[in-house]
Every structure is written in C-alpha cells, then in structure tokens.
Design an enzyme around this catalytic site. Sequence first.
Site, mmCIF file in Angstrom:
data_model
loop_
_atom_site.group_PDB
_atom_site.id
_atom_site.type_symbol
_atom_site.label_atom_id
_atom_site.label_comp_id
_atom_site.label_asym_id
_atom_site.label_seq_id
_atom_site.Cartn_x
_atom_site.Cartn_y
_atom_site.Cartn_z
ATOM 1 N N LYS A 197 1.078 -1.075 -0.261
ATOM 2 C CA LYS A 197 0.367 -0.081 -0.150
ATOM 3 C C LYS A 197 0.803 1.389 -0.176
ATOM 4 C CE LYS A 197 -4.665 0.464 0.427
ATOM 5 N NZ LYS A 197 -5.317 0.413 -0.244
ATOM 6 N N GLY A 238 -18.464 7.824 -2.156
ATOM 7 C CA GLY A 238 -17.590 7.291 -2.851
ATOM 8 C C GLY A 238 -17.818 5.898 -4.263
ATOM 9 N N ASN A 239 -16.185 5.815 -4.390
ATOM 10 C CA ASN A 239 -16.187 4.639 -5.743
ATOM 11 C C ASN A 239 -16.860 3.735 -5.140
ATOM 12 O OD1 ASN A 239 -14.420 2.031 -7.047
ATOM 13 N ND2 ASN A 239 -15.141 3.643 -8.410
ATOM 14 N N GLY A 245 -19.775 6.628 3.282
ATOM 15 C CA GLY A 245 -18.869 6.648 2.021
ATOM 16 C C GLY A 245 -20.240 7.537 0.869
ATOM 17 N N SER A 270 -8.457 -5.538 -10.554
ATOM 18 C CA SER A 270 -7.111 -5.252 -10.894
ATOM 19 C C SER A 270 -6.483 -6.464 -11.288
ATOM 20 C CB SER A 270 -5.949 -4.823 -9.740
ATOM 21 O OG SER A 270 -7.055 -2.880 -9.737
ATOM 22 N N THR A 288 -14.858 -2.659 -6.945
ATOM 23 C CA THR A 288 -14.837 -3.197 -5.541
ATOM 24 C C THR A 288 -16.366 -3.428 -4.714
ATOM 25 O OG1 THR A 288 -12.793 -2.369 -5.603
ATOM 26 C CG2 THR A 288 -14.138 -2.057 -3.631
HETATM 27 N N1 LIG Z 1 -11.667 2.236 -4.228
HETATM 28 C C1 LIG Z 1 -11.317 0.932 -4.293
HETATM 29 O O1 LIG Z 1 -10.693 0.310 -5.402
HETATM 30 C C2 LIG Z 1 -11.738 0.184 -2.824
HETATM 31 C C3 LIG Z 1 -11.452 1.195 -1.903
HETATM 32 N N2 LIG Z 1 -11.796 -0.132 -0.602
HETATM 33 C C4 LIG Z 1 -11.390 1.349 0.528
HETATM 34 O O2 LIG Z 1 -13.276 1.390 0.368
HETATM 35 C C5 LIG Z 1 -13.031 3.116 1.332
HETATM 36 C C6 LIG Z 1 -13.748 3.991 0.665
HETATM 37 O O3 LIG Z 1 -12.643 3.993 -0.764
HETATM 38 P P1 LIG Z 1 -12.685 4.733 -2.242
HETATM 39 O O4 LIG Z 1 -14.863 4.940 -1.914
HETATM 40 O O5 LIG Z 1 -12.027 4.127 -2.862
HETATM 41 O O6 LIG Z 1 -12.402 6.063 -1.635
HETATM 42 P P2 LIG Z 1 -13.336 7.773 -2.288
HETATM 43 O O7 LIG Z 1 -12.255 8.815 -1.719
HETATM 44 O O8 LIG Z 1 -14.066 7.227 -3.131
HETATM 45 O O9 LIG Z 1 -14.909 7.267 -1.240
HETATM 46 C C7 LIG Z 1 -14.523 7.902 0.123
HETATM 47 C C8 LIG Z 1 -15.984 7.758 0.130
HETATM 48 O O10 LIG Z 1 -16.002 8.432 1.937
HETATM 49 C C9 LIG Z 1 -16.614 9.346 2.533
HETATM 50 N N3 LIG Z 1 -16.281 10.156 4.030
HETATM 51 C C10 LIG Z 1 -14.740 10.496 4.450
HETATM 52 N N4 LIG Z 1 -14.624 9.935 5.494
HETATM 53 C C11 LIG Z 1 -16.037 10.096 6.329
HETATM 54 C C12 LIG Z 1 -16.749 10.309 7.415
HETATM 55 N N5 LIG Z 1 -15.715 10.346 8.627
HETATM 56 N N6 LIG Z 1 -17.592 10.344 7.833
HETATM 57 C C13 LIG Z 1 -18.327 9.710 6.661
HETATM 58 N N7 LIG Z 1 -17.936 9.698 5.175
HETATM 59 C C14 LIG Z 1 -16.377 10.030 4.723
HETATM 60 C C15 LIG Z 1 -16.156 10.499 1.336
HETATM 61 O O11 LIG Z 1 -17.332 11.716 2.140
HETATM 62 C C16 LIG Z 1 -16.601 9.522 0.248
HETATM 63 O O12 LIG Z 1 -17.786 9.354 0.152
HETATM 64 C C17 LIG Z 1 -11.876 2.946 1.937
HETATM 65 O O13 LIG Z 1 -11.348 2.242 2.749
HETATM 66 C C18 LIG Z 1 -10.779 2.304 0.340
HETATM 67 O O14 LIG Z 1 -9.645 1.919 1.266
HETATM 68 C C19 LIG Z 1 -11.092 -0.843 -0.610
HETATM 69 C C20 LIG Z 1 -10.862 -1.751 -1.760
HETATM 70 C C21 LIG Z 1 -10.590 -1.206 -2.561
HETATM 71 O O1 LIG Z 2 -7.103 -2.921 -6.145
HETATM 72 C C1 LIG Z 2 -6.077 -2.998 -6.048
HETATM 73 O O2 LIG Z 2 -4.767 -3.069 -6.262
HETATM 74 C C2 LIG Z 2 -5.963 -2.284 -5.026
HETATM 75 C C3 LIG Z 2 -6.541 -1.706 -4.607
HETATM 76 C C4 LIG Z 2 -6.719 -1.187 -2.449
HETATM 77 O O3 LIG Z 2 -6.337 -0.540 -2.225
HETATM 78 C C5 LIG Z 2 -7.610 -2.053 -1.606
HETATM 79 O O4 LIG Z 2 -8.140 -3.124 -2.178
HETATM 80 O O5 LIG Z 2 -7.938 -2.011 -0.658
#
Ligand SMILES: NC(=O)C1=CN([C@@H]2O[C@H](COP(=O)(O)OP(=O)(O)OC[C@H]3O[C@@H](n4cnc5c(N)ncnc54)[C@H](O)[C@@H]3O)[C@@H](O)[C@H]2O)C=CC1
Ligand SMILES: O=C(O)CCC(=O)C(=O)O
Length: 428
Positions: A107, A221-222, A219, A362, A191
């Site tokens: 990471k 986000g993605n 959340g 990935s 994801t």
């Molecule tokens: N993007 C990916 O492919 C993957 C992401 N993850 C994990 O999933 C989680 C979210 O990742 P993403 O969606 O990619 O991130 P992102 O940056 O796209 O979205 C994060 C979301 O969380 C919200 N957020 C942040 N702090 C907050 C709080 N205190 N209370 C409520 N909402 C809050 C933000 O407003 C946003 O909507 C993280 O833990 C990340 O490590 C895990 C596996 C893969």
């Molecule tokens: O797509 C990847 O290689 C890793 C995604 C990631 O960082 C996670 O699963 O937390």
Amino acid sequence: MASKEFNPFEMAQAQFDKVADLLNLDSATRELLRDPLREYAFSIPVKMDDGTTKVFRGFRVQHNDARGPAKGGIRFHPHETADTVRALAMWMTWKCAVVNIPLGGGKGGVICDPHHLSAKEQEQICRGWVRQMAKNVGPLNDVPAPDVMTNAQHMLWMLDEYETIHGAKYPGFITGKPVGMGGSLGRTEATGYGVIFVLREALKDMNIKPEETTASVQGFGNVAQYAIELYTQLGGKVIAVASWDQQDQCSYTFKKNDGVNLNQLRNITDKFGGIDKTKAKELGYEVLSGDAWIEQEVDILIPAALENQVRGDNAVKISNKVKIMVEGANGPTTPEADKIIQEKGIFLIPDFLANAGGVTCSYFEQVQSNMNYYWEKDEVLSKLDTKMTSAFRAVSDLAKKKNLYMRDAAYVISINRVAQACKDRGWV
Ligand SMILES: NC(=O)C1=CN([C@@H]2O[C@H](COP(=O)(O)OP(=O)(O)OC[C@H]3O[C@@H](n4cnc5c(N)ncnc54)[C@H](O)[C@@H]3O)[C@@H](O)[C@H]2O)C=CC1
Ligand SMILES: O=C(O)CCC(=O)C(=O)O
C-alpha cells in the site's frame, strides 16, 4: 483515520495475533507476518501554482510478497500516517490470499489534501511519488492502484512517469488506469459490485430476498456508489448515506425513508464523494448527524468510507433489526466493536473479503495489460463474481464448520496460505 487513541496498524496486528494464536503459528512465521517486509518513506517536492515549493511526504509499504508481486492502492489523505499505510498493506496481503490471486500485499500514500490542490500540483505529486519509487515498484515486484482520493487520471500520470524513467511501455506497472489506456472495463465498479456479490450470497444463506431488505451506507465515493448501484438493481432499498463535508469538516447522514435516488445524489456530489447538503435538503433529504447512518433501523449496514468508523461507542447503537454488516472500507471496525457485533448476532462479512473485488479486477487488468488484449465488461464482471462467490463460500463454510466469527475464518484461510508460501520458499 489515525489518531492518538486509534492506531490502525496496532489494530491489524491485534487481529492477526488473535488468529496466529488460534493457529498456533510458529514464532518465526508470526514475526515475519506481523510486520512489513519492506517500507519506504520519502519526500516529494512540488512547485506549487503560486510559485512556492511545498514538500509532501510519501510512503510505500510492501507487507509480504511470498505469493507474488505486492499489490495495493495509493491513498491521498491529509491524515495519512506510516502506520495507516502499514495496516492497509497488511490487509492487502490477506485480501489477495483470501481470493486466491497470485499477489502479495502493499500500500502507498501521500500526506496531502487534493481538495486544495490543482490538477497540475496533483500530477507533480504522482510523478514525484514514482520518481522516488521507480526502482522498487514494477509489474514484477509491486503494482500500485487507486484508493481514497486517487483515480484513473492519477494512475495514468504515474504510469507515464514510470515508462519515461524506464524507457519502454509497462502497462502492467499499475492498475485502475483509464479504459482505453490499459485499464480494464469493470474496474471502476469492481469493489462496490464485489461487496454486493458477497452480500447476495449471505442473503441467500439466510433465505432473505434482497428486494425485501433495506440498507444504510457510510461513504459515497467509488466503493459506496457502485455498491448502492448493484444493491438497488437487486431490488434493495438504501435509506441513508453518510459522507464527509469538506466545508464543515464533519460528516452528515442523508436520509430518505422511501429510498435514496442514486443518480440524483451523484448529481449533487463532488469528485471526492462529498454530498452537497444544501442541495440534498432541497431534494427532500433529511440531513442528520454523521453517525446517524449506523443507528438506522435497516437490515444491512455497509461502512464504505474509512477505518475506525464502527467503534465501541457507536456499535452499541446498532439497531436490533440489523442482520448483516458488509465492510466496504478497509478496517472500519475496531476489535471492541467486533465483540458487540458478535454479541448482537450480526453476520459480518469482513473487509478484506468483502472489498476484494477491486484488487481481483486489478489482477484481471494486469493479466489483460500483460497480454495487451482486453476483455468485454461482461466477461470481467462474470469472472469477478465467480472469484468473489467462491471466496465467500470458502470463508463461510469454514466459519460454520469451526464455529468461527467470519473475520477470524477469513484470517485463518489467508494466514495459512501466506504462511505456506513463506514456508515453501524456505523463508521460515
Ligand atoms: N477504491 C477501491 O477500489 C477500494 C477502496 N477500498 C476502501 O474503501 C474505502 C472507500 O474508498 P473509496 O470509495 O475508493 O474512496 P473515495 O475517496 O472514493 O470515497 C470516500 C468516501 O468516504 C466519505 N467519507 C470520508 N470520511 C468520512 C467520514 N468520516 N464519515 C462519512 N463519510 C466519510 C467521503 O465523503 C467519500 O464519499 C476506503 O477504506 C478504501 O481503502 C477498499 C478496496 C478497494
Ligand atoms: O486494486 C488494487 O490493486 C488495490 C485496491 C486497494 O488498495 C484495496 O483493495 O484496498
């Protein structure tokens, strides 16, 4: 998010120790696996748009690569710490092992807040990160990807810098690239969809129809958006969504009893997943406190924001109606909250199983990039479904057979696989 009270790496180690005890793991393997194999910390100087130079701190941790090249995202976050990256790298090792893909765990991160950085400044951070790490990452040893507040554009800047340094095309260096530039169809959805594939299986086992369920999500986000998309397609109803408000520096929950409208919310959300609360009110959403998402009378809870969000203090407020918690985020639940969830009889689908769809896709992207031949989206998603479903089945069968908490069962499978690889290589 790390704080004085909460250290994600200590939490990851505590989870590991619990299962290492259960497995009676020998001391050398235990020592090897409870700390990262390799760590890098470095400075990234950036010429800012206002003419000043700012130095950002960057990290890469390769926790274990016995099963294959290290794999894991790069996070941009103002509260990033070395220990957050260590924890996330360790969880990546277990994640790749639980879905049985030939990759290890890594990471990366940069302490920065993209809300306050121009595209040009972010591009320099990406290129600077690669310049510092170019000798120690690559298709054969460590393959980065996006995570919180990083996206396909960041990956492409990183790829371009890597290829410039090495003087050739290496599309397998990084994943989460834009489609058409070496990216895989389905990676954006992977994801969130993966979270719902395993949820669907759990509901099947409980004889519950998705269309008869409601959910609350932290959340937007993605991960959260695509989880909501597929869950809604299966007929489920999301009644509350929480997101971070950059202006107020706190989070809010947006509630609609007859179900949130995904596209409507997307239209009032910024690129970081922050929902505009004024516009949400105008659209008839109740705007509640940040923690309200966890207190909703729903069947399913989906934490999909950050670590340390389900703790002892708020887990006690989880409604008795909740039957399943499926962790989209990495490390959302503390060990204290785990005890409460178990006592409440909630079926937990743990993070490194539930959110493994991203890294699995990935891996598919890497395979496609290395072949320079790209699959149709249906093919990607159907392969993803197969992988996620079989990983879920293996964990839930073991949990039933040995009467284990799902998190522990997932750890048993992963630790055994990684320990065996270390042993086979003659490391321990
Ligand atoms: N993007 C990916 O492919 C993957 C992401 N993850 C994990 O999933 C989680 C979210 O990742 P993403 O969606 O990619 O991130 P992102 O940056 O796209 O979205 C994060 C979301 O969380 C919200 N957020 C942040 N702090 C907050 C709080 N205190 N209370 C409520 N909402 C809050 C933000 O407003 C946003 O909507 C993280 O833990 C990340 O490590 C895990 C596996 C893969
Ligand atoms: O797509 C990847 O290689 C890793 C995604 C990631 O960082 C996670 O699963 O937390």
